[in-house]
Design a protein around this motif. Structure first.
Motif, PDB file in Angstrom:
ATOM      1  N   ARG A 123      27.297  82.430 -24.015  1.00  0.00           N
ATOM      2  CA  ARG A 123      28.244  83.116 -24.908  1.00  0.00           C
ATOM      3  C   ARG A 123      29.624  83.277 -24.271  1.00  0.00           C
ATOM      4  O   ARG A 123      30.639  83.108 -24.934  1.00  0.00           O
ATOM      5  N   ASP A 124      29.634  83.582 -22.965  1.00  0.00           N
ATOM      6  CA  ASP A 124      30.938  83.798 -22.321  1.00  0.00           C
ATOM      7  C   ASP A 124      31.772  82.527 -22.315  1.00  0.00           C
ATOM      8  O   ASP A 124      32.976  82.549 -22.575  1.00  0.00           O
ATOM      9  N   GLU A 125      31.102  81.411 -22.019  1.00  0.00           N
ATOM     10  CA  GLU A 125      31.832  80.131 -22.023  1.00  0.00           C
ATOM     11  C   GLU A 125      32.257  79.748 -23.442  1.00  0.00           C
ATOM     12  O   GLU A 125      33.349  79.216 -23.649  1.00  0.00           O
ATOM     13  N   MET A 126      31.393  80.021 -24.405  1.00  0.00           N
ATOM     14  CA  MET A 126      31.749  79.712 -25.805  1.00  0.00           C
ATOM     15  C   MET A 126      32.958  80.535 -26.242  1.00  0.00           C
ATOM     16  O   MET A 126      33.849  80.042 -26.936  1.00  0.00           O
ATOM     17  N   ILE A 127      32.968  81.797 -25.836  1.00  0.00           N
ATOM     18  CA  ILE A 127      34.086  82.676 -26.217  1.00  0.00           C
ATOM     19  C   ILE A 127      35.372  82.167 -25.562  1.00  0.00           C
ATOM     20  O   ILE A 127      36.424  82.079 -26.205  1.00  0.00           O
ATOM     21  N   ARG A 128      35.251  81.780 -24.297  1.00  0.00           N
ATOM     22  CA  ARG A 128      36.444  81.256 -23.596  1.00  0.00           C
ATOM     23  C   ARG A 128      36.948  79.972 -24.268  1.00  0.00           C
ATOM     24  O   ARG A 128      38.126  79.844 -24.591  1.00  0.00           O
ATOM     25  N   ASP A 129      36.020  79.050 -24.528  1.00  0.00           N
ATOM     26  CA  ASP A 129      36.372  77.809 -25.241  1.00  0.00           C
ATOM     27  C   ASP A 129      36.975  78.110 -26.606  1.00  0.00           C
ATOM     28  O   ASP A 129      37.963  77.505 -27.017  1.00  0.00           O
ATOM     29  N   GLY A 130      36.341  79.034 -27.291  1.00  0.00           N
ATOM     30  CA  GLY A 130      36.776  79.377 -28.657  1.00  0.00           C
ATOM     31  C   GLY A 130      38.203  79.891 -28.655  1.00  0.00           C
ATOM     32  O   GLY A 130      39.016  79.499 -29.505  1.00  0.00           O
ATOM     33  N   PRO A 135      27.052  76.158 -31.987  1.00  0.00           N
ATOM     34  CA  PRO A 135      25.685  75.885 -32.439  1.00  0.00           C
ATOM     35  C   PRO A 135      24.953  77.159 -32.890  1.00  0.00           C
ATOM     36  O   PRO A 135      25.198  78.246 -32.372  1.00  0.00           O
ATOM     37  N   THR A 136      24.053  76.961 -33.852  1.00  0.00           N
ATOM     38  CA  THR A 136      23.256  78.078 -34.360  1.00  0.00           C
ATOM     39  C   THR A 136      22.108  78.351 -33.382  1.00  0.00           C
ATOM     40  O   THR A 136      21.039  77.731 -33.464  1.00  0.00           O
ATOM     41  N   MET A 137      22.383  79.226 -32.442  1.00  0.00           N
ATOM     42  CA  MET A 137      21.407  79.642 -31.429  1.00  0.00           C
ATOM     43  C   MET A 137      21.845  81.031 -30.973  1.00  0.00           C
ATOM     44  O   MET A 137      22.920  81.504 -31.373  1.00  0.00           O
ATOM     45  N   ILE A 138      21.033  81.682 -30.165  1.00  0.00           N
ATOM     46  CA  ILE A 138      21.343  83.079 -29.824  1.00  0.00           C
ATOM     47  C   ILE A 138      22.721  83.209 -29.165  1.00  0.00           C
ATOM     48  O   ILE A 138      23.530  84.059 -29.563  1.00  0.00           O
ATOM     49  N   GLU A 139      23.009  82.352 -28.192  1.00  0.00           N
ATOM     50  CA  GLU A 139      24.312  82.448 -27.519  1.00  0.00           C
ATOM     51  C   GLU A 139      25.450  82.193 -28.514  1.00  0.00           C
ATOM     52  O   GLU A 139      26.516  82.819 -28.440  1.00  0.00           O
ATOM     53  N   LYS A 193      30.007  86.535 -33.067  1.00  0.00           N
ATOM     54  CA  LYS A 193      30.294  87.963 -33.319  1.00  0.00           C
ATOM     55  C   LYS A 193      31.623  88.351 -32.663  1.00  0.00           C
ATOM     56  O   LYS A 193      32.487  88.967 -33.287  1.00  0.00           O
ATOM     57  N   GLN A 194      31.781  87.949 -31.397  1.00  0.00           N
ATOM     58  CA  GLN A 194      32.996  88.329 -30.657  1.00  0.00           C
ATOM     59  C   GLN A 194      34.227  87.611 -31.214  1.00  0.00           C
ATOM     60  O   GLN A 194      35.271  88.238 -31.447  1.00  0.00           O
ATOM     61  N   LEU A 195      34.111  86.308 -31.433  1.00  0.00           N
ATOM     62  CA  LEU A 195      35.280  85.555 -31.919  1.00  0.00           C
ATOM     63  C   LEU A 195      35.683  86.044 -33.309  1.00  0.00           C
ATOM     64  O   LEU A 195      36.886  86.194 -33.600  1.00  0.00           O
ATOM     65  N   ALA A 196      34.699  86.320 -34.163  1.00  0.00           N
ATOM     66  CA  ALA A 196      35.018  86.824 -35.509  1.00  0.00           C
ATOM     67  C   ALA A 196      35.739  88.159 -35.409  1.00  0.00           C
ATOM     68  O   ALA A 196      36.691  88.418 -36.153  1.00  0.00           O
ATOM     69  N   ALA A 197      35.313  89.002 -34.463  1.00  0.00           N
ATOM     70  CA  ALA A 197      35.966  90.305 -34.287  1.00  0.00           C
ATOM     71  C   ALA A 197      37.425  90.126 -33.862  1.00  0.00           C
ATOM     72  O   ALA A 197      38.274  90.979 -34.124  1.00  0.00           O
ATOM     73  N   GLU A 198      37.709  89.006 -33.200  1.00  0.00           N
ATOM     74  CA  GLU A 198      39.087  88.719 -32.778  1.00  0.00           C
ATOM     75  C   GLU A 198      39.870  87.966 -33.862  1.00  0.00           C
ATOM     76  O   GLU A 198      40.997  87.539 -33.638  1.00  0.00           O
TER      77      GLU A 198
END
Ligand SMILES: O=P(O)(O)OC[C@H]1O[C@](O)(CO)[C@@H](O)[C@@H]1O
Length: 220
Positions: free
Chosen positions: A66-73, A88-92, A98-103
């Motif tokens: 998730r942290d890397e996805m958020i950074r990439d995002g 991807p549709t998976m837990i991470e 959730k975090q990116l949408a909040a931003e």
């Protein structure tokens, strides 16, 4: 239904944009690899697509946490106003969504195959959900029936934000027709299949007859 082009090929995107039907583009790592592009050029390539297309452009993270996805995002979203981060549709992926949408960063949740996956993606804050059709067909299952279930289930609820379903892994004009009939918001279509969507043998035959008759008028 809106048409997205499922490609990273700039020439295809420019051509489809000239037809007046292009509402967005989806890319994925495979499609970028197919252009022969290098990793170092990836961000510039996405920027270029965003300049051509007047609509959302999905750019995928290949991160697994998730942290890397958020950074990439965050990096991808900074490239242009119309970037949509594909996860991807998976837990991470859910946690990062959730975090990116909040931003305020729109996310397209990809590799979605089932109703629970789609509902979870929407609950996590995904702006777009991409249920795959063709890959079900590839394993002798009914991809359109799966898509129909996802459309029906997602439309049962108000998620408190806009959610659009992108029929993905589309292979044919029939996939597009059926996706439209069942109310998918968007179909993301490879260039060759998009061209087939405007073609019909009766159109060709009719045109041929009109041209022949017009020759008669000219020679009268
Ligand atoms: O099964 P295919 O034809 O490779 O399609 C994969 C799909 O995955 C996606 O990445 C989903 O958004 C699209 O780009 C594409 O429609």
């Amino acid at each position: 239904m809106k048409f997205f082009l499922d490609t990273a090929d700039l020439a295809e995107i420019e051509e489809a944009a000239s037809w007046g039907v292009l509402a967005g583009v989806t890319t994925n790592p495979t499609l970028y690899a197919r252009t022969g592009g290098k990793l170092a050029d990836f961000h510039n390539h996405i920027k270029r697509i965003c300049e051509i297309v007047d609509g959302p452009v999905s750019a995928e993270s290949v991160a697994m946490t998730r942290d890397e996805m958020i950074r990439d995002g965050r990096e991808l979203a900074a490239l242009a106003d119309n970037v949509v981060v594909k996860l991807p549709t998976m837990i991470e992926g859910l946690a990062a969504t959730k975090q990116l949408a909040a931003e305020g960063i729109p996310v397209n949740m990809t590799l979605c195959f089932t109703v629970p996956q789609a509902i979870m993606a929407a609950r996590a804050g995904a702006r777009y959900i991409s249920p795959f059709v063709g890959r079900f067909d590839d394993i002798s299952e009914n991809g359109l029936a799966q898509l129909e279930d996802v459309v029906a289930a997602v439309n049962n609820y108000d998620f408190g934000h806009d959610v659009e379903i992108i029929a993905a892994s589309v292979r044919s004009a029939n996939h597009v027709a059926q996706a439209a009939l069942m109310g998918a918001d968007i179909a993301t279509v490879p260039f060759a299949a998009l061209k087939k969507c405007v073609q019909h043998p009766l159109t060709d035959r009719g045109l041929e007859a009109f041209l022949k008759d017009w020759e008669k008028v000219q020679n009268a």
